[in-house]
Design an enzyme around this catalytic site. Structure first.
Site, PDB file in Angstrom:
ATOM      1  N   CYS A  36      29.740  22.685  37.655  1.00 53.29           N
ATOM      2  CA  CYS A  36      28.047  23.139  37.721  1.00 53.29           C
ATOM      3  C   CYS A  36      27.636  22.630  36.424  1.00 53.29           C
ATOM      4  O   CYS A  36      26.287  22.879  36.304  1.00 53.29           O
ATOM      5  CB  CYS A  36      28.170  24.743  37.834  1.00 53.29           C
ATOM      6  SG  CYS A  36      28.919  25.167  39.348  1.00 53.29           S
ATOM      7  N   ASN A  78      24.007  28.222  45.252  1.00 55.46           N
ATOM      8  CA  ASN A  78      24.540  27.614  44.098  1.00 55.46           C
ATOM      9  C   ASN A  78      24.779  26.069  44.532  1.00 55.46           C
ATOM     10  O   ASN A  78      25.865  26.026  45.268  1.00 55.46           O
ATOM     11  CB  ASN A  78      25.833  28.275  43.660  1.00 55.46           C
ATOM     12  CG  ASN A  78      26.406  27.577  42.351  1.00 55.46           C
ATOM     13  OD1 ASN A  78      26.271  26.434  42.121  1.00 55.46           O
ATOM     14  ND2 ASN A  78      27.386  28.062  41.748  1.00 55.46           N
ATOM     15  N   HIS A 101      21.724  27.428  35.214  1.00 55.99           N
ATOM     16  CA  HIS A 101      22.376  27.130  36.627  1.00 55.99           C
ATOM     17  C   HIS A 101      22.274  28.410  37.627  1.00 55.99           C
ATOM     18  O   HIS A 101      22.628  29.363  37.034  1.00 55.99           O
ATOM     19  CB  HIS A 101      23.867  26.971  35.987  1.00 55.99           C
ATOM     20  CG  HIS A 101      24.817  26.872  37.117  1.00 55.99           C
ATOM     21  ND1 HIS A 101      24.603  26.371  38.408  1.00 55.99           N
ATOM     22  CD2 HIS A 101      26.044  27.453  37.776  1.00 55.99           C
ATOM     23  CE1 HIS A 101      25.491  26.212  39.165  1.00 55.99           C
ATOM     24  NE2 HIS A 101      26.353  27.114  38.867  1.00 55.99           N
TER      25      HIS A 101
HETATM   26  N1  COA Z   1      30.502  39.949  52.105  1.00 56.41           N
HETATM   27  C1  COA Z   1      31.105  41.253  51.767  1.00 56.41           C
HETATM   28  N2  COA Z   1      31.823  41.718  50.789  1.00 56.41           N
HETATM   29  C2  COA Z   1      32.369  40.443  49.933  1.00 56.41           C
HETATM   30  C3  COA Z   1      31.857  39.496  50.151  1.00 56.41           C
HETATM   31  C4  COA Z   1      31.025  38.875  50.970  1.00 56.41           C
HETATM   32  N3  COA Z   1      30.299  37.645  51.443  1.00 56.41           N
HETATM   33  N4  COA Z   1      32.439  38.382  49.161  1.00 56.41           N
HETATM   34  C5  COA Z   1      33.078  39.302  48.620  1.00 56.41           C
HETATM   35  N5  COA Z   1      33.256  40.372  49.074  1.00 56.41           N
HETATM   36  C6  COA Z   1      34.087  41.566  48.357  1.00 56.41           C
HETATM   37  C7  COA Z   1      35.187  41.287  47.946  1.00 56.41           C
HETATM   38  O1  COA Z   1      36.426  40.951  48.890  1.00 56.41           O
HETATM   39  C8  COA Z   1      35.716  42.350  47.031  1.00 56.41           C
HETATM   40  O2  COA Z   1      36.059  43.505  47.935  1.00 56.41           O
HETATM   41  P1  COA Z   1      37.335  44.268  47.444  1.00 56.41           P
HETATM   42  O3  COA Z   1      36.882  45.164  46.224  1.00 56.41           O
HETATM   43  O4  COA Z   1      37.639  45.124  48.507  1.00 56.41           O
HETATM   44  O5  COA Z   1      38.407  43.453  47.026  1.00 56.41           O
HETATM   45  C9  COA Z   1      34.417  42.991  46.653  1.00 56.41           C
HETATM   46  O6  COA Z   1      33.480  42.412  47.698  1.00 56.41           O
HETATM   47  C10 COA Z   1      34.077  42.266  45.368  1.00 56.41           C
HETATM   48  O7  COA Z   1      33.067  43.294  44.669  1.00 56.41           O
HETATM   49  P2  COA Z   1      32.570  42.956  43.108  1.00 56.41           P
HETATM   50  O8  COA Z   1      33.832  42.597  42.368  1.00 56.41           O
HETATM   51  O9  COA Z   1      32.165  44.328  43.027  1.00 56.41           O
HETATM   52  O10 COA Z   1      31.583  42.021  43.563  1.00 56.41           O
HETATM   53  P3  COA Z   1      30.821  41.077  42.291  1.00 56.41           P
HETATM   54  O11 COA Z   1      29.744  42.046  42.040  1.00 56.41           O
HETATM   55  O12 COA Z   1      31.804  40.850  41.377  1.00 56.41           O
HETATM   56  O13 COA Z   1      30.377  39.920  43.195  1.00 56.41           O
HETATM   57  C11 COA Z   1      30.682  37.836  43.456  1.00 56.41           C
HETATM   58  C12 COA Z   1      31.189  38.822  43.538  1.00 56.41           C
HETATM   59  C13 COA Z   1      31.606  36.403  43.747  1.00 56.41           C
HETATM   60  C14 COA Z   1      29.326  37.563  43.992  1.00 56.41           C
HETATM   61  C15 COA Z   1      30.306  37.655  41.949  1.00 56.41           C
HETATM   62  O14 COA Z   1      31.425  37.983  41.192  1.00 56.41           O
HETATM   63  C16 COA Z   1      29.978  36.201  41.262  1.00 56.41           C
HETATM   64  O15 COA Z   1      28.641  35.727  41.701  1.00 56.41           O
HETATM   65  N6  COA Z   1      30.493  35.576  40.577  1.00 56.41           N
HETATM   66  C17 COA Z   1      30.356  34.329  40.040  1.00 56.41           C
HETATM   67  C18 COA Z   1      30.356  33.247  41.125  1.00 56.41           C
HETATM   68  C19 COA Z   1      29.868  32.047  40.517  1.00 56.41           C
HETATM   69  O16 COA Z   1      28.499  31.805  40.247  1.00 56.41           O
HETATM   70  N7  COA Z   1      30.705  30.964  40.727  1.00 56.41           N
HETATM   71  C20 COA Z   1      30.084  29.715  40.324  1.00 56.41           C
HETATM   72  C21 COA Z   1      29.982  29.470  38.766  1.00 56.41           C
HETATM   73  S1  COA Z   1      29.802  28.102  38.209  1.00 56.41           S
END
Ligand code: COA
Length: 366
Positions: free
Chosen positions: A142, A314, A284
């Protein structure tokens, strides 16, 4: 690294491209254990675009590149009409140099090349009529576009290139696990491109400096485990899941906020701008909560943040130039604005760049 005193790389063209197929959150909710509400509230994303079977990253790269070249051609025509077709240090005004565009370098940032080998940039250059120019790929996931911009700008300030087409393009839909609700919700396909020319450090569009960094200790946080030399040298077929992109979402979230904020601050220090001086930050487009946290770190209200992830998700290396193209086309970016670009991605890698916004003609993206 800061731009040279006598010769700078100046942004003079910009364009973006998206594939035809839109995938709204409701389509993912119909297929996977997720909801529109979860995706919108946890990421800010409402929809993303994906390529059709048989399409590839180069198709988006060519479309964005063509638009950026047309945008640069119109800027050069404006300069000619204003009697200003020869800027300091630019010895390849449009119509001269390599072919009609004057472009002698194509740098493509991508982590989803058309094939593992060779690089995709030469094929993109050929399809744009730029046969014979230097062309290579850069992989920083990214952060790829910022790395590519810094590379091309440095080649221009060093005199190794005169006019560069810098493209960020990715098609992560081709490497996502179809059953992974998290990555399917976040990533989309897209591309953006800019044209850089040699010019004067004082003129609008001049890139004023870069901050680039990496930390390989985080290589497992964002990865496609199989398909590279480490796995292929074992001659053992990898488990199916290792063929797909994986991400440790929460750790990535925290690293993204920290790295983009630190990189932005370090660049601002170097060029003598304060965070509160910035008119627009084009970070980003990973997650709207990440963008807000970076804005807070820089002391900026949310309306200074350029946000298009609600519409495109993204798009990896396409993310920053696609956001730039959208914001330039709809007037969010105004000539003279102090603009900071900052990215974060796999590697881990991060990088920032700063410029005063020029006035490129940019077509709306989708
Ligand atoms: N729908 C429903 N639930 C989902 C889901 C979806 N599409 N994707 C993940 N979950 C669940 C997970 O399974 C997890 O469940 P669990 O707690 O029972 O294991 C829970 O949601 C995760 O919750 P949480 O950790 O509070 O979510 P979050 O606020 O951290 O959001 C992301 C998860 C992935 C959206 C977030 O961490 C994120 O955006 N990370 C960066 C990703 C990114 O930008 N990557 C590229 C960078 S260059």
């Amino acid at each position: 690294m800061t731009a040279g005193t006598h010769r700078a790389a100046v942004l003079c063209g910009l364009g973006g491209a998206l594939p035809a197929t839109v995938v709204p959150n409701s389509a993912l909710a119909a297929e996977l254990d997720t909801t529109d509400e979860w995706i919108r509230t946890r990421t800010g994303i409402r929809q993303r675009y994906v390529i059709a079977p048989g399409e590839a990253t180069s198709d988006l790269a060519v479309a964005a590149g063509r638009r950026a070249l047309e945008s640069a051609r119109r800027a050069a025509a404006d300069d000619t009409a204003a009697g200003d077709n020869k800027v300091a240090g630019d010895d390849t005004a449009a119509g001269g140099g390599t072919g009609e565009t004057g472009v002698d370098l194509v740098v493509l940032a991508t982590s989803t090349p058309d094939r593992p080998c060779p690089a995709t940039a030469p094929a993109v250059a050929r399809r744009l009529g730029l046969t014979g120019v230097a062309a290579f790929d850069i992989g920083a996931v990214c952060t790829g576009f910022v790395y590519a911009l810094a590379t091309a700008a440095s080649m221009i300030t060093a005199g190794a290139a005169h006019r560069a087409l810098v493209i960020g393009a990715d098609t992560f839909s081709t490497i996502l696990d179809p059953a992974d609700r998290t990555t399917r919700a976040i990533f989309g396909d897209g591309a953006g491109a800019v044209v850089l020319r040699a010019g004067d450090p004082e003129e609008p569009g001049a890139l004023l400096g870069f901050d680039l960094g990496s930390d390989g200790a985080g290589e497992e946080l964002i990865t496609v485990p199989a398909g590279g030399s480490r796995q292929r040298s074992t001659a053992t077929p990898p488990p199916e899941r290792d063929r797909y992109f994986t991400m440790q979402g929460r750790a990535v979230f925290n690293e993204a906020v920290l790295s983009m904020s630190k990189s932005a601050e370090s660049l601002l220090d170097r060029i003598g701008w304060r965070g509160t001086d910035l008119d627009r930050v084009v970070a980003h487009q990973a997650n709207v909560r990440i963008l807000r946290a970076v804005g807070e770190q820089l002391g900026l209200p949310e309306d200074r943040l350029v946000i298009n992830l609600d519409r495109v998700g993204n798009t990896v290396a396409g993310s920053i130039p696609l956001a730039l193209a959208g914001a330039a086309a709809d007037g969010t970016l105004r000539p003279g604005d102090k603009v900071l670009l900052t990215g974060f991605g796999g590697g881990l890698t991060w990088g920032s760049a700063a410029l005063r916004w020029p006035a490129p003609h940019v077509e709306p993206v989708a």
